[in-house]
Write an enzyme that holds these catalytic residues in place. Structure first.
Site, PDB file in Angstrom:
ATOM      1  N   LYS A 121      12.273  26.233 -11.023  1.00  9.93           N
ATOM      2  CA  LYS A 121      12.874  25.430 -12.919  1.00  9.93           C
ATOM      3  C   LYS A 121      14.633  25.296 -11.982  1.00  9.93           C
ATOM      4  O   LYS A 121      14.630  23.917 -12.210  1.00  9.93           O
ATOM      5  CB  LYS A 121      12.723  26.088 -13.639  1.00  9.93           C
ATOM      6  CG  LYS A 121      13.315  25.296 -15.072  1.00  9.93           C
ATOM      7  CD  LYS A 121      14.036  26.518 -15.934  1.00  9.93           C
ATOM      8  CE  LYS A 121      15.236  26.613 -15.661  1.00  9.93           C
ATOM      9  NZ  LYS A 121      15.758  27.820 -16.652  1.00  9.93           N
ATOM     10  N   ASP A 139      11.350  24.003 -17.993  1.00  8.13           N
ATOM     11  CA  ASP A 139      12.006  24.962 -19.120  1.00  8.13           C
ATOM     12  C   ASP A 139      10.832  25.352 -20.015  1.00  8.13           C
ATOM     13  O   ASP A 139      10.076  23.950 -20.476  1.00  8.13           O
ATOM     14  CB  ASP A 139      13.603  24.231 -19.071  1.00  8.13           C
ATOM     15  CG  ASP A 139      13.892  23.534 -20.490  1.00  8.13           C
ATOM     16  OD1 ASP A 139      13.062  23.026 -20.889  1.00  8.13           O
ATOM     17  OD2 ASP A 139      15.196  23.760 -21.212  1.00  8.13           O
TER      18      ASP A 139
END
Length: 218
Positions: A121, A139
């Site tokens: 991420k 996320d």
């Protein structure tokens, strides 16, 4: 499940709601962004932005983080969750940048994920925001919204969510869509109190329809 066309129609609605969605972490170069994203793990961007102005004033480059005692760096980021492990990771990744990349942040995701404290991420955010490469960083907001709307399956892993979004969204819209999904999840489709009753996507949202049904029968 929403098909490709329905997914992009839903994203068009979100784009109208949040046309200016962008990374909310304060930074002025790729290195500051990398540090800010590492600090933001399991923590709000708003809290990180309270800490980084003085942090970035004090530490300008990887060498500065390497030179400082660990306890001092911990103290500088103490108000942020997991500050001890984050301080260790920041010192380690700074050392790696000096030794392997001449103190520069690498542009490739495969290189970024090898740095301490940098997962997929974080790497996606950095490649997308700092270097303009199309990427979708999943996320908690992106995952929640994608599953509630039925773009992805409830049981999908974070990686499966990312892969599904990449398949359903045109590549040139990956980065913008990622920011818009975050804004939609952060300010509208919140974890605890989503605004289903005023949501323009209620008709396609499986979670929203279920919640409204419970509300009406309750």
């Amino acid at each position: 499940m929403l098909n490709k066309k329905q997914t992009n129609e839903a994203l068009d609605v979100i784009a109208e709601m949040y046309p200016d969605a962008e990374c909310e972490l304060t930074h002025s170069n790729p290195f500051e962004l990398l540090i800010a994203v590492v600090l933001s793990a399991q923590c709000t961007d708003a809290l990180v932005n309270k800490v980084t102005p003085s942090l970035f004033e004090k530490y300008k480059k990887p060498e500065d983080y390497v030179a400082v005692p660990l306890e001092e760096l911990e103290n500088d980021i103490r108000s942020i969750g997991l500050f001890r492990s984050k301080a260790k990771n920041i010192k380690k990744l700074s050392q790696s940048l000096i030794e392997e990349y001449n103190g520069e942040v690498p542009k490739e995701r495969d290189q970024l994920v090898k740095l301490a404290g940098v997962g997929r991420k974080t790497a996606n955010v950095v490649t997308s925001v700092a270097f303009g490469e199309p990427a979708i960083a999943v996320d908690t907001h992106v995952e929640r919204v994608s599953k509630r709307l039925g773009i992805c399956r409830w049981k999908d892993s974070v990686l499966q969510v990312e892969e599904t979004l990449m398949k359903k969204i045109p590549k040139e819209l990956w980065s913008d869509s990622h920011h818009r999904l975050i804004f939609f999840g952060r300010y509208h489709c919140k974890a605890q109190s989503p605004q289903c009753d005023i949501c323009p996507l209620l008709t396609v949202c499986r979670e929203g329809k279920k919640r409204m049904k419970v509300k009406q029968t309750g």
